[in-house]
Write an enzyme that holds these catalytic residues in place. Structure first.
Site, PDB file in Angstrom:
ATOM      1  N   ARG A   7      55.360  36.671  28.934  1.00 49.50           N
ATOM      2  CA  ARG A   7      56.127  35.690  29.851  1.00 49.50           C
ATOM      3  C   ARG A   7      55.493  34.497  29.883  1.00 49.50           C
ATOM      4  NH1 ARG A   7      56.897  35.248  36.333  1.00 49.50           N
ATOM      5  NH2 ARG A   7      58.764  34.058  36.247  1.00 49.50           N
ATOM      6  N   HIS A   8      56.458  33.435  29.990  1.00 54.28           N
ATOM      7  CA  HIS A   8      56.029  32.102  29.918  1.00 54.28           C
ATOM      8  C   HIS A   8      55.119  31.751  31.048  1.00 54.28           C
ATOM      9  CE1 HIS A   8      58.586  31.074  33.259  1.00 54.28           C
ATOM     10  NE2 HIS A   8      59.411  31.721  32.886  1.00 54.28           N
ATOM     11  N   GLN A  20      65.400  30.132  37.955  1.00 54.26           N
ATOM     12  CA  GLN A  20      65.305  29.300  36.718  1.00 54.26           C
ATOM     13  C   GLN A  20      66.492  29.643  35.992  1.00 54.26           C
ATOM     14  OE1 GLN A  20      61.185  27.655  35.604  1.00 54.26           O
ATOM     15  NE2 GLN A  20      61.104  29.642  36.072  1.00 54.26           N
ATOM     16  N   ARG A  57      59.732  26.054  28.610  1.00 55.70           N
ATOM     17  CA  ARG A  57      58.455  26.825  29.151  1.00 55.70           C
ATOM     18  C   ARG A  57      58.090  27.785  28.356  1.00 55.70           C
ATOM     19  NH1 ARG A  57      63.338  27.589  31.969  1.00 55.70           N
ATOM     20  NH2 ARG A  57      63.956  29.695  32.359  1.00 55.70           N
ATOM     21  N   GLU A  81      66.362  33.202  28.690  1.00 63.29           N
ATOM     22  CA  GLU A  81      66.579  34.060  30.072  1.00 63.29           C
ATOM     23  C   GLU A  81      68.004  34.359  30.358  1.00 63.29           C
ATOM     24  OE1 GLU A  81      65.564  36.034  32.024  1.00 63.29           O
ATOM     25  OE2 GLU A  81      64.310  34.909  33.654  1.00 63.29           O
ATOM     26  N   HIS A 139      61.041  35.763  29.112  1.00 60.32           N
ATOM     27  CA  HIS A 139      61.276  35.317  30.636  1.00 60.32           C
ATOM     28  C   HIS A 139      61.323  36.576  31.401  1.00 60.32           C
ATOM     29  CE1 HIS A 139      62.376  31.443  29.386  1.00 60.32           C
ATOM     30  NE2 HIS A 139      63.034  31.692  28.215  1.00 60.32           N
TER      31      HIS A 139
END
Length: 178
Positions: A7-8, A20, A57, A81, A139
């Site tokens: 995950r970022h 987001q 990201r 995402e 994400h």
């Protein structure tokens, strides 16, 4: 074959508890530190490929992993995402209020997200040999969908909270998922 789902790092919206979705936000200072630490933690992983969501990201986080591996980063739109539609940018309380009013959100259906995510994992895994190790930087909802499918909903969506720069490792033997 091993697939590392990463995950970022944190963004300002993560810190504020805002959803987001596909908003293209960069890492904040803390997120940059998390991404650097994640890169160091995975420096000996020996990745043969690093794939990333094209959102800033994720690309920034993947870039930190790539500092330690000669393969570079390949953006993959399938790792983007979940589209949260009109819920994007809202806090949890705001989302609950929105949904309580019965307003349409335009949110991507979970089945579509899970299908897209699993197709990406299967496609990328099949491109590499059995002894390969690849990273897929994406994400929270995307990774949780993969975990939910593979675990038959024991973990993942609705059950697992993924922290920024968390790492989930899945193994694939032959053509089977494990």
């Amino acid at each position: 074959m091993e697939v590392y789902l990463v995950r970022h790092g944190e963004t300002d919206w993560n810190a504020q508890g805002k959803l987001q979705g596909r908003e293209d936000l960069p890492l904040n200072g803390n997120g940059k530190r998390q991404a650097m630490a994640c890169g160091v933690a995975l420096s000996e992983a020996g990745f043969t490929a690093i794939y990333s969501s094209p959102l800033k990201r994720a690309l920034e986080t993947a870039g930190e992993l790539a500092l330690y591996h000669p393969c570079g980063v390949t953006p993959d739109p399938a790792l983007t995402e979940r589209d949260y539609g009109k819920l994007s940018g809202l806090t949890k309380d705001q989302r609950v209020a929105w949904e309580a009013r019965g307003l349409p959100s335009g949110k991507e259906h979970w089945q579509a997200l899970a299908g897209r995510a699993m197709a990406a994992v299967d496609r990328r895994a099949s491109e590499h040999g059995e002894n390969s190790r690849i990273a897929m930087v994406s994400h929270g909802a995307w990774i949780n969908a993969v975990l939910a499918v593979l675990s038959r909903h024991e973990i993942g969506t609705g059950k697992t909270q993924l922290k920024n720069t968390c790492i989930s490792v899945i193994r694939r033997e032959g053509k089977e998922r494990r």
